[in-house]
Structure formats: structure tokens, C-alpha cells
Motif scaffolding. Structure first.
Motif, short mmCIF file in Angstrom:
data_model
loop_
_atom_site.label_atom_id
_atom_site.label_comp_id
_atom_site.label_asym_id
_atom_site.label_seq_id
_atom_site.Cartn_x
_atom_site.Cartn_y
_atom_site.Cartn_z
N ALA A 269 19.05 -57.67 32.00
CA ALA A 269 18.08 -58.68 31.52
C ALA A 269 17.51 -59.44 32.70
O ALA A 269 18.15 -59.54 33.75
N ILE A 270 16.30 -59.97 32.50
CA ILE A 270 15.72 -60.92 33.45
C ILE A 270 15.60 -62.23 32.69
O ILE A 270 14.93 -62.27 31.64
N ALA A 271 16.29 -63.28 33.19
CA ALA A 271 16.24 -64.58 32.51
C ALA A 271 15.33 -65.51 33.31
O ALA A 271 15.69 -65.91 34.42
N GLU A 272 14.18 -65.84 32.77
CA GLU A 272 13.19 -66.68 33.45
C GLU A 272 13.18 -68.05 32.79
O GLU A 272 12.93 -68.16 31.59
N GLN A 273 13.44 -69.10 33.59
CA GLN A 273 13.52 -70.44 33.00
C GLN A 273 12.17 -70.98 32.51
O GLN A 273 12.13 -71.85 31.64
N ALA A 274 11.06 -70.48 33.07
CA ALA A 274 9.75 -70.98 32.63
C ALA A 274 9.53 -70.62 31.16
O ALA A 274 10.02 -69.60 30.68
N SER A 275 8.78 -71.48 30.47
CA SER A 275 8.61 -71.26 29.03
C SER A 275 7.64 -70.12 28.76
O SER A 275 6.80 -69.78 29.60
N ARG A 276 7.73 -69.58 27.57
CA ARG A 276 6.83 -68.50 27.16
C ARG A 276 5.38 -68.98 27.19
O ARG A 276 4.48 -68.26 27.63
N ALA A 277 5.17 -70.27 26.79
CA ALA A 277 3.80 -70.80 26.77
C ALA A 277 3.23 -70.84 28.19
O ALA A 277 2.08 -70.44 28.43
N ASN A 278 4.04 -71.30 29.16
CA ASN A 278 3.59 -71.33 30.56
C ASN A 278 3.23 -69.93 31.05
O ASN A 278 2.23 -69.73 31.75
N LEU A 279 4.10 -68.98 30.69
CA LEU A 279 3.87 -67.61 31.18
C LEU A 279 2.65 -66.99 30.51
O LEU A 279 1.90 -66.22 31.14
N PHE A 280 2.41 -67.35 29.27
CA PHE A 280 1.23 -66.86 28.57
C PHE A 280 -0.04 -67.36 29.27
O PHE A 280 -0.97 -66.60 29.55
N ARG A 281 -0.03 -68.67 29.60
CA ARG A 281 -1.20 -69.24 30.31
C ARG A 281 -1.39 -68.58 31.67
O ARG A 281 -2.49 -68.29 32.09
N PHE A 282 -0.26 -68.31 32.34
CA PHE A 282 -0.29 -67.63 33.65
C PHE A 282 -0.97 -66.26 33.49
O PHE A 282 -1.88 -65.90 34.26
N GLY A 283 -0.56 -65.54 32.45
CA GLY A 283 -1.13 -64.21 32.20
C GLY A 283 -2.63 -64.28 31.98
O GLY A 283 -3.40 -63.48 32.52
N LEU A 284 -3.06 -65.29 31.22
CA LEU A 284 -4.51 -65.43 30.93
C LEU A 284 -5.29 -65.68 32.22
O LEU A 284 -6.36 -65.11 32.44
N GLN A 285 -4.72 -66.55 33.08
CA GLN A 285 -5.41 -66.87 34.34
C GLN A 285 -5.46 -65.67 35.28
O GLN A 285 -6.38 -65.53 36.07
N LEU A 286 -4.45 -64.81 35.16
CA LEU A 286 -4.40 -63.64 36.06
C LEU A 286 -5.55 -62.67 35.78
O LEU A 286 -5.97 -61.93 36.67
N ILE A 287 -6.04 -62.71 34.55
CA ILE A 287 -7.11 -61.76 34.18
C ILE A 287 -8.28 -61.87 35.15
O ILE A 287 -8.91 -60.88 35.51
N SER A 288 -8.55 -63.10 35.63
CA SER A 288 -9.70 -63.28 36.53
C SER A 288 -9.38 -62.80 37.96
O SER A 288 -10.26 -62.75 38.80
#
Ligand SMILES: Cc1cc2nc3c(=O)[nH]c(=O)nc-3n(C[C@H](O)[C@H](O)[C@H](O)COP(=O)(O)OP(=O)(O)OC[C@H]3O[C@@H](n4cnc5c(N)ncnc54)[C@H](O)[C@@H]3O)c2cc1C
Length: 419
Positions: A171-190
Motif C-alpha cells: 500500500a501507499i499511505a498518503e496523508q494528504a486528503s483526497r480532495a487536495n489530491l483531486f485538485r492537484f490532479g485537475l491543475q496538472l491537466i494544464s
């Protein structure tokens, strides 16, 4: 201890991506450049041991550039003191180097941040990048059950690397929240390049659980790690494993810039648009100016190399790319900011300073980093607070007040070299 003097137009400390990019730009301008690094070979953290067999076309291009150059490399040497402006001392295997320079580029990189929790000092609980580095130098991980935990994109890179080396990454346990990571993913699109890197990693890690808002609260075992307890909001669960590879994002290596009196703000070296620090003729590039990833380290290194050799017009042409990479750096640091719950991870008897065996309880009785050093010896051991200092800053908000030479432990004979 014998000593040798090395004179350079430009001296670069750190042979990671930033230092190598700077060195290429300097040497291509016809100046003499020396690059010094404490690792046995060039490449820094990400390209460790890859000179002969680069893991990516990009690394290959940079190694080719340095192979065909006249850069002087000194490896296995630690810069530990500045006796006077324009002179640094480095301890090598058998002697001490006196490094005289006209211009200096600090490219000292970053290290992992460790946070104490019960069991974190058990054998086989390691830094994520630390375990990766061990495996890169031949440590056998095939067939071992590994949990990767903490925070930051490094966790994915490490999990991918260990999996490719045959580890069973549970497993990979990431302390950042799912919401933060979702926003990160959206920003990466650009940012097409970053998005495709992230997509590639996720594809390679198919089948490995990526648990968001999840962090280790305890590690147990008799003589070595046997199982780890992970927490997600509302649940705790146990995983049996051989290794826990754990790091909470990265922190810049600031000891040498601080020793040289460079201005530090928000935990990073302050630089102007040409990567010059607050000290004349001293430049800084890469993760020591703030965590921002490989591409930012490279472009900052190039700008520093160009600026240090007076090629400011060429340097300015790279500002646009640097702005873009800095934006990504800010996004990284926002996304992987540490949650406050991690401050309550240590129990009273959890060791915080592993060099001097100082536990969390004894730090509660003092109120500053200085008092902690004086009364408990926290941060006074061989690592000089490199590990516990960042943990203590997060747990209590205490900052180290000053850096004194030597910035690394050295032999007594090395210290006695006169300036
Ligand atoms: C442990 C670790 C593993 C990483 N693994 C990955 C990965 O797999 N994939 C990824 O994308 N990113 C990884 N990163 C992040 C990556 O290192 C950065 O994004 C970036 O490439 C850093 O480049 P840099 O040149 O600024 O620093 P670095 O690559 O850190 O290079 C700095 C160099 O300076 C040397 N140095 C520092 N102080 C001194 C001194 N006083 N004397 C002599 N030498 C000194 C260091 O030993 C180091 O070799 C990792 C980071 C760390 C800390």
C-alpha cells in the motif's frame, strides 16, 4: 591532515540536477568549474548511480553533456566550513580540499522529512528515499512486503521503483486528503509533461492501493518491524510487512547557505531573479531555494550558471520556464502540506532525537530549540539536528537559531587546517 588547493572561476556545491545544469552552462562559456559532492558519484538524489545507465532520456542528455566537458568533479567530499569569503573547506577521504572561487553556486538539494511516531526507530522502518537509495546500491528487496507511507510525490516514485525491483508493495499511505489530491490532479491537466508523468506512474502502480488521508500511527515488531498500523479518518488498521518506507515530503538542505549567512525565508534560500543570494557572488539553485521538482532544479541551475558567468540575456530567456515550474512547486507544497493531526503522533516515550535518545516527553518541559539543546541534548548528535530539527519545528514550532562550523561531523585533523 594533508591539504590541496583547488582554484576555480566557479565552484558548485552539489552534483544533483541543479548543480549539473549549472556546471554545463558555466563550462560551455569557457570558464573553469569545479563541482563537489558528498556522494561517491554525480547525479544527486534522483539520478543516483545512473551516470552509466540513465533511467530516462532526459538524464541521458545531461550525463552526455558532462561526459564531453572539462568540468572538474570531486566526489565523496563534504563542504564543512568557510574560513573566509571566497574559500570553502571540504573533507575528502584522505585529505582536505581548500576550494578557492570567484563565484559560488550552492545546489545542496533537499532531504526527507521524518516525523516521529511509536516504533519509527525499529529496524526496517526507513526513509522512503532512503530505502530507494539502498536498493539502488544493491540492497535486495525482491519478494519483500513493503508499505510506503508519508507524503509527497516521492512516495509514488519510490513505490514504482521498489515494485520494478520485485518488492511486493502492499500500500501507499498518503496523508494528504483526497480532495487536495483531486485538485492537484485537475491543475496538472494544464501541465502536459507532469500530467503524463503522473499518469505513467499510476499505470505502473496498477494493483497497489493508494490510500489518501492515511498515515502511519505505530510500527511494531520484536527485533525488527513486523507490522504497521495505519489511520484513515474513522478507522485504524494493521498491515503485516517487512519494510515501512516512510517520509513526509522534503525539506531544503540549508546548513551551508546558513553558514555563509545567506538570507533564508520560509525555510528556503532567498534568491533574486538571477538566482543570486543575499551574499554577493553566491548563487543558489535547486531544492535549497524551495521544493519544486526536477524541472525547476534544472532550469534554476541553468540560470545560476549563466548568471554567474555574466550571460544574463541568455538567463532571462529561461525565466518563463522557471515561472511555470515555480507555479508547480507552489502547487506541490500546498497539496502535500502536513495535517495538524500528525503533531499528536508521538507518545511520551517516543524517541524524537535518535542520535541522543531524547524522547518526546522530555521536550515538553522546554520552550525553544536552544533550551532543548542545552537541557536535553536534542540535535547535538552526529546528524546535528538534520533529522530531529525538522520534526521539532513541525511539532513545536521551534526553529534552529544558528549554524556553526563544521556543518557536517569531520575528523579533528580536518578542523585544524588553517585558513
Ligand atoms: C532521498 C530523495 C530521493 C528522491 N528520489 C526522487 C525520485 O526517485 N524521483 C523524483 O522525481 N524525485 C526524487 N527526489 C526529488 C529530487 O531530488 C528533486 O526533485 C530534484 O531533482 C533535486 O535536485 P537538486 O539538484 O536540487 O538536489 P539533489 O539532487 O538533492 O542534489 C544535491 C546534492 O548536493 C549534495 N550536498 C549537499 N550539501 C553538501 C555539502 N555540504 N557538501 C557536499 N555535497 C553536498 C547532496 O549530497 C546531493 O548530492 C528525491 C529527493 C530525495 C531527498
Amino acid at each position: 591532515m594533508s591539504r590541496r588547493a583547488i582554484d576555480s572561476d566557479v565552484l558548485i556545491v552539489g552534483a544533483g540536477p541543479a548543480g549539473l545544469a549549472a556546471a554545463c552552462r558555466v563550462v560551455e562559456s569557457g570558464r573553469e568549474v569545479t563541482v563537489i559532492d558528498d556522494n561517491p558519484d554525480v547525479g544527486g538524489q534522483i539520478w543516483r548511480g545512473e551516470k552509466e545507465k540513465p533511467s530516462s532520456p532526459e538524464a541521458g542528455v545531461w550525463f552526455e553533456r558532462i561526459r564531453n566537458s572539462t568540468i572538474t568533479f570531486i566526489n565523496g567530499a563534504r563542504v564543512f566550513q568557510q574560513p573566509q569569503s571566497g574559500l570553502l573547506l571540504a573533507e575528502c577521504e584522505n585529505d582536505v580540499c581548500e576550494l578557492n572561487y570567484q563565484k559560488l553556486i550552492l545546489a545542496t538539494g533537499a532531504r526527507e522529512r521524518f516525523l516521529p511516531f511509536p516504533g519509527w526507530t525499529l529496524p526496517n522502518v526507513m526513509g522512503a528515499g532512503g530505502l530507494q537509495a539502498l536498493v539502488k546500491t544493491g540492497f535486495a528487496i525482491a519478494g519483500k512486503k513493503v508499505v510506503v507511507a508519508g507524503s509527497g510525490p516521492l512516495l509514488l516514485a519510490v513505490a514504482d521503483y521498489l515494485k520494478r525491483k520485485g518488492a511486493d508493495v502492499l500500500a501507499i499511505a498518503e496523508q494528504a486528503s483526497r480532495a487536495n489530491l483531486f485538485r492537484f490532479g485537475l491543475q496538472l491537466i494544464s501541465q502536459r509533461g507532469k500530467a503524463s508523468q503522473a499518469y505513467k506512474l499510476r499505470r505502473q502502480l496498477r494493483g497497489v492501493k493508494y490510500l489518501t488521508g492515511c498515515w502511519p500511527v505505530a510500527a511494531y515488531g520484536v527485533d525488527k518491524l513486523e507490522h504497521v498500523i495505519l489511520q484513515q479518518p474513522g478507522r485504524r488498521f494493521d498491515i503485516v510487512c517487512d519494510y515501512l518506507a516512510c517520509g513526509f515530503h522534503l525539506v531544503p538542505n540549508l546548513e551551508l547557505p546558513e553558514l555563509l549567512d545567506c538570507k533564508i525565508e520560509d525555510g528556503a534560500v532567498t534568491v533574486d531573479e538571477l538566482q543570486q543570494t543575499s551574499i554577493e557572488n553566491v548563487y543558489c539553485a535547486g531544492e535549497s531555494t524551495g521544493i519544486g521538482g526536477l524541472e525547476l532544479s534544472l532550469v534554476e541551475g541553468e540560470i545560476a550558471g549563466l548568471a554567474a558567468t555574466g550571460q544574463t540575456t541568455k538567463a532571462r530567456e529561461l525565466f518563463g520556464n522557471r515561472d511555470k515550474q515555480r507555479k508547480f512547486g507552489r502547487l506541490l507544497n500546498r497539496t502535500f502540506a502536513l495535517r495538524k493531526e500528525l503533531r499528536s503522533l508521538p507518545a511520551g516515550d517516543t524517541i524524537v532525537c535518535r542520535c541522543e535518545d531524547v524522547c518526546f516527553e522530555s521536550l515538553r518541559t522546554v520552550s525553544s530549540w536552544r533550551e532543548a539543546k542545552l537541557h536535553t541534548r536534542c540535535g547535538m548528535g552526529p546528524c546535528q539536528g538534520r533529522i530531529c530539527g525538522t520534526a521539532v519545528e513541525f511539532l513545536f514550532g521551534w526553529k534552529a537559531e544558528s549554524v556553526r562550523p563544521p556543518v557536517f561531523p569531520v575528523r579533528v585533523g580536518s578542523m585544524s587546517v588553517e585558513s
